[in-house]
Enzyme design. Structure first.
Site, mmCIF file in Angstrom:
data_model
loop_
_atom_site.group_PDB
_atom_site.id
_atom_site.type_symbol
_atom_site.label_atom_id
_atom_site.label_comp_id
_atom_site.label_asym_id
_atom_site.label_seq_id
_atom_site.Cartn_x
_atom_site.Cartn_y
_atom_site.Cartn_z
ATOM 1 N N GLU A 22 -14.690 -40.609 -38.592
ATOM 2 C CA GLU A 22 -14.929 -40.978 -37.194
ATOM 3 C C GLU A 22 -16.222 -40.397 -36.642
ATOM 4 O O GLU A 22 -16.967 -41.071 -35.917
ATOM 5 C CB GLU A 22 -13.744 -40.554 -36.316
ATOM 6 C CG GLU A 22 -12.478 -41.392 -36.513
ATOM 7 C CD GLU A 22 -11.668 -41.034 -37.744
ATOM 8 O OE1 GLU A 22 -12.031 -40.036 -38.427
ATOM 9 O OE2 GLU A 22 -10.684 -41.731 -38.041
ATOM 10 N N HIS B 145 0.056 -39.790 -31.954
ATOM 11 C CA HIS B 145 -0.404 -41.180 -31.895
ATOM 12 C C HIS B 145 -0.117 -41.864 -30.565
ATOM 13 O O HIS B 145 -0.071 -43.093 -30.510
ATOM 14 C CB HIS B 145 0.258 -41.999 -33.008
ATOM 15 C CG HIS B 145 -0.439 -41.927 -34.330
ATOM 16 N ND1 HIS B 145 -0.529 -40.780 -35.063
ATOM 17 C CD2 HIS B 145 -1.085 -42.870 -35.049
ATOM 18 C CE1 HIS B 145 -1.184 -41.022 -36.194
ATOM 19 N NE2 HIS B 145 -1.545 -42.282 -36.209
HETATM 20 C C1 TPP Z 1 -8.341 -39.279 -38.239
HETATM 21 C C2 TPP Z 1 -7.552 -40.515 -38.423
HETATM 22 N N1 TPP Z 1 -8.205 -41.694 -38.516
HETATM 23 C C3 TPP Z 1 -7.512 -42.830 -38.702
HETATM 24 C C4 TPP Z 1 -6.154 -42.817 -38.797
HETATM 25 C C5 TPP Z 1 -5.378 -44.115 -39.027
HETATM 26 N N2 TPP Z 1 -4.894 -44.136 -40.404
HETATM 27 C C6 TPP Z 1 -3.677 -43.676 -40.714
HETATM 28 S S1 TPP Z 1 -3.411 -43.664 -42.349
HETATM 29 C C7 TPP Z 1 -4.932 -44.289 -42.681
HETATM 30 C C8 TPP Z 1 -5.353 -44.497 -44.086
HETATM 31 C C9 TPP Z 1 -5.359 -43.211 -44.842
HETATM 32 O O1 TPP Z 1 -5.558 -43.474 -46.194
HETATM 33 P P1 TPP Z 1 -5.393 -42.372 -47.292
HETATM 34 O O2 TPP Z 1 -5.928 -41.064 -46.820
HETATM 35 O O3 TPP Z 1 -5.945 -42.885 -48.548
HETATM 36 O O4 TPP Z 1 -3.813 -42.175 -47.434
HETATM 37 P P2 TPP Z 1 -2.675 -43.246 -47.728
HETATM 38 O O5 TPP Z 1 -2.251 -43.799 -46.403
HETATM 39 O O6 TPP Z 1 -3.214 -44.270 -48.636
HETATM 40 O O7 TPP Z 1 -1.548 -42.476 -48.317
HETATM 41 C C10 TPP Z 1 -5.630 -44.524 -41.496
HETATM 42 C C11 TPP Z 1 -6.958 -45.119 -41.405
HETATM 43 C C12 TPP Z 1 -5.511 -41.566 -38.667
HETATM 44 N N3 TPP Z 1 -4.169 -41.452 -38.692
HETATM 45 N N4 TPP Z 1 -6.232 -40.439 -38.498
#
Ligand code: TPP
Lengths: 318, 330
Positions: free
Chosen positions: B65, B134
């Site tokens: 971000e 959230h």
């Molecule tokens: C700082 C932040 N940015 C965006 C989000 C929204 N978000 C939640 S999970 C996710 C993807 C995360 O992917 P990864 O770290 O690969 O973990 P996975 O969900 O695949 O287990 C996003 C963009 C968030 N929760 N926190």
């Protein structure tokens, strides 16, 4: 390895799988609301790694943490009740699916991506300062490894030489963003050495491989008091959450990965080696089904926290 | 002239049409944010835009971000018109340093040399049982920052129009969109487009009391006003729309007409927008008041997951109705 140990691995993975299938069903029935991120397909990582941890090690996970909670031995009923929002839940219903807590067994359930990594470093720092033998272990996705928070935490851990195990659960997608669109260097294991952190890669679809790698990692972290980076390559079979149309990947890719499903992989291996029988598997399934049903019954029998208690736990004196 | 016949549209579709129009009308405009492209937008607002405009203009970015918001600011400084989408306000704290220390200050620090025409959109608010991390309503945090223009999209008309006007601004604009309203359908004129982004707007005229609100409070206040009308109370509903710089004149004008003010917001009470509005009324319209200004705000608690506790955390329609009745017939 003893038969009992094999069976434990299989039992834990099956419990996570069936528990989460039930969660999806309960979500459809609106008994569970909010976000629900399923771990189905990735069970070998949490189960494999937690075998290597001690009961008083600190574990921090993401919002996709039902598997870690169960593998750490948290009560399935308390987890299900939490997802129902009942006050008998492991976080008194306040957190829901993304915020499971149980002392150091599981320090969350953290829903800001990568936000828990530096906390893990701090817990390891505290263990070091207090000359305890504990380590901290944090799980996160490959998407999280693009955040500044990841890089800051890795650097701090190496700079301070604190006992923290970073476990990257690389499932190749961060929501709908594929690894190749989020990392300029896609070999995640190259990021550890850049900070002077010893690193290994494990097949995250093979619980035995994960356990082996984790045992080696944890031994080193504990003995040397240093950080370690373990990359487990895995795959999520389900959507990112319950609001995901999965426009970003082909069904065929998912089907390919399903052939490497960690559960049949272990059970087939054990059957072929004649360590276990079909009857053993059936017994496990029955045990798991009973436990999941018990969890649902517990959640359904749970109670709502009175609205008058809304502002409880804002401060410790409340 | 334009087509004034009404069309029924969801809040999501209104946001999307605005995005499309912005991309079509100015080549310098591009959208960057997490999952805006291949995933179709975390809330399906940008669904299909990648196919229409291509990856150069609909840029999926890694989780980073601070990085991509800073890059948006840089691109704005260097001649582009980026629309940065921070998936939700909850994650914007990671970008806040860029927004506050760079976007909001560069014009002043550089003695007027560097203006920052960046638009930063974020989903916002409570109502989907997403629990403490959230469900934030942080409009007040951003409204605190001089140098930013802060918009709150409380209606479908503004969902269709605010972005277009924001892109004309020479200065950084932060736009709050309410995820809870995405599927809500309302009527807007078929030719709806850019809207004024300097003034508050009276959404319903009334003579007995001013309900002053913004964002997710607007439709709630309108529903409450309809209920109150049935009970013989004519409430005026003023949608602030622009949280910085505040349109104080519209607030004062409404209070001068009704002589009573109830300020409603979902954000936490202490140090919020309602506190600011209340203070301005005290400073500029104290002698117009027939009763003390009242506030209905979010309860000061990290938002809990269960529905009944979540509902109890922010003002509901019934709370507004009750508060108004108390103020009018003490
Ligand atoms: C700082 C932040 N940015 C965006 C989000 C929204 N978000 C939640 S999970 C996710 C993807 C995360 O992917 P990864 O770290 O690969 O973990 P996975 O969900 O695949 O287990 C996003 C963009 C968030 N929760 N926190």
């Amino acid at each position: 390895m003893e038969k009992a140990q094999y069976l434990r691995l299989l039992y834990q993975m099956l419990l996570i799988r069936r528990f989460e299938e039930k969660c999806a069903e309960m979500y459809a029935k609106t008994n569970i609301r909010g976000f629900l991120h399923l771990y189905i397909g990735e069970e070998a990582v949490a189960v494999g790694v937690t075998q290597a941890l001690a009961g008083d090690d600190y574990v921090l996970a993401t919002y996709r943490e039902h598997g870690h909670a169960l593998a750490r031995g948290m009560d399935a009923g308390a987890i299900m009740a939490e997802m129902y929002g009942k006050q008998e839940g492991c976080s008194r219903g306040r957190g829901g699916s993304m915020h499971l807590f149980d002392g150091q067994k599981l320090c969350g359930g953290n829903a800001i991506v990568a936000g828990h990594l530096s906390m893990a470093v701090g817990m390891a720092l505290a263990a070091k300062k207090q000359q305890q033998n504990r380590i901290a272990c944090c799980f996160f996705g490959e998407g999280a490894a693009a955040e500044g928070e990841f890089h800051e935490a890795m650097n701090l851990a190496a700079l301070w030489q604190v006992p923290v195990l970073f476990v990257c659960e690389n499932n190749y997608y961060a929501m709908g963003t594929a690894l190749r669109f989020s990392h300029a260097v896609q070999e995640l294991e190259k990021k550890g050495p850049a900070y002077g952190i010893e690193t290994a890669v494990a097949d995250g679809m093979d619980v035995l491989a994960v356990e082996r790698a984790a045992r080696e990692a944890v031994e080193k972290v504990r003995a040397a008091g240093k950080p370690y980076f373990l990359v487990c390559n895995t795959y999520r079979f389900r959507a990112h959450s319950m609001f995901d149309a999965e426009l970003y990947r082909d069904k065929s890719e998912v089907e390919e990965w399903k052939k490497r499903d960690p559960i049949p992989r272990l059970s087939d291996f054990l059957l072929t080696k004649k360590v276990i029988t079909e009857q053993d598997i059936e017994d496990l399934e029955n045990r798991v089904a009973a436990e999941v049903q018990k969890a649902v019954d517990f959640a359904e029998g749970g109670t709502w926290e009175p609205v008058e208690q809304l502002t409880k736990f804002v401060y410790s004196s409340d | 002239m334009g087509d004034k016949t009404g069309i029924l549209i969801t809040y999501r579709e209104a946001l999307k049409q605005a995005l499309r129009e912005a991309l079509l009308s100015d080549e310098r405009v591009f959208l960057l944010g997490e999952d805006v492209g291949r995933y179709g937008g975390a809330f399906a607002v940008s669904k299909g835009l990648l196919q229409e405009f291509g990856p150069e203009r609909i840029m999926d970015v890694p989780l980073s971000e601070s990085g991509f918001t800073g890059a948006g600011i840089g691109a704005a400084l260097a001649g582009m018109r980026p629309i940065v989408e921070v998936m939700t306000v909850n994650f914007s704290l990671l970008a806040m340093d860029q927004i506050v220390n760079n976007a909001a200050t560069l014009l002043h620090m550089s003695g007027g040399q560097l203006n920052v025409p960046v638009v930063i959109r974020m989903g916002c608010g409570i109502g989907r049982q997403l629990a403490a991390q959230h469900s934030h309503s942080w409009e007040p945090l951003y409204a605190h920052i001089p140098g930013l223009i802060v918009l709150s999209v409380g209606t479908h008309e503004d969902a269709r129009g605010m972005l277009l006007s924001a892109l004309k601004s020479p200065d950084p604009v932060v736009i709050f969109e309410y995820t809870y309203m995405l599927n809500l359908e309302k009527e807007i004129p078929a030719d709806a487009g850019a809207v004024d982004i300097t003034r508050a707007k009276v959404r319903r005229e009334g003579r007995d009391i001013s309900i002053i609100t913004y964002g997710a409070g607007v439709y709630k206040a309108l529903d409450a006003a309809a209920e109150l009308a049935a009970a013989g109370i004519e409430a005026e509903v003023l949608d602030l729309r622009v949280l910085r710089p505040l349109d104080e004149a519209s607030v004062i004008a409404s209070v001068a007409k009704t002589h009573r003010a109830l300020v409603v917001e979902e954000a936490w009470r202490s140090g919020g927008i309602a506190a600011e509005i209340s203070a301005r009324i005290m400073e500029k319209a104290f002698y117009e008041l027939d009763a003390p200004v009242q506030r209905l705000c979010g309860v000061e608690v990290p938002i809990p997951y269960p529905k009944h506790l979540e509902d109890a955390s922010v003002p509901q329609i019934a709370d507004i109705v009750n508060a108004v009745k108390k103020m009018i017939k003490p």
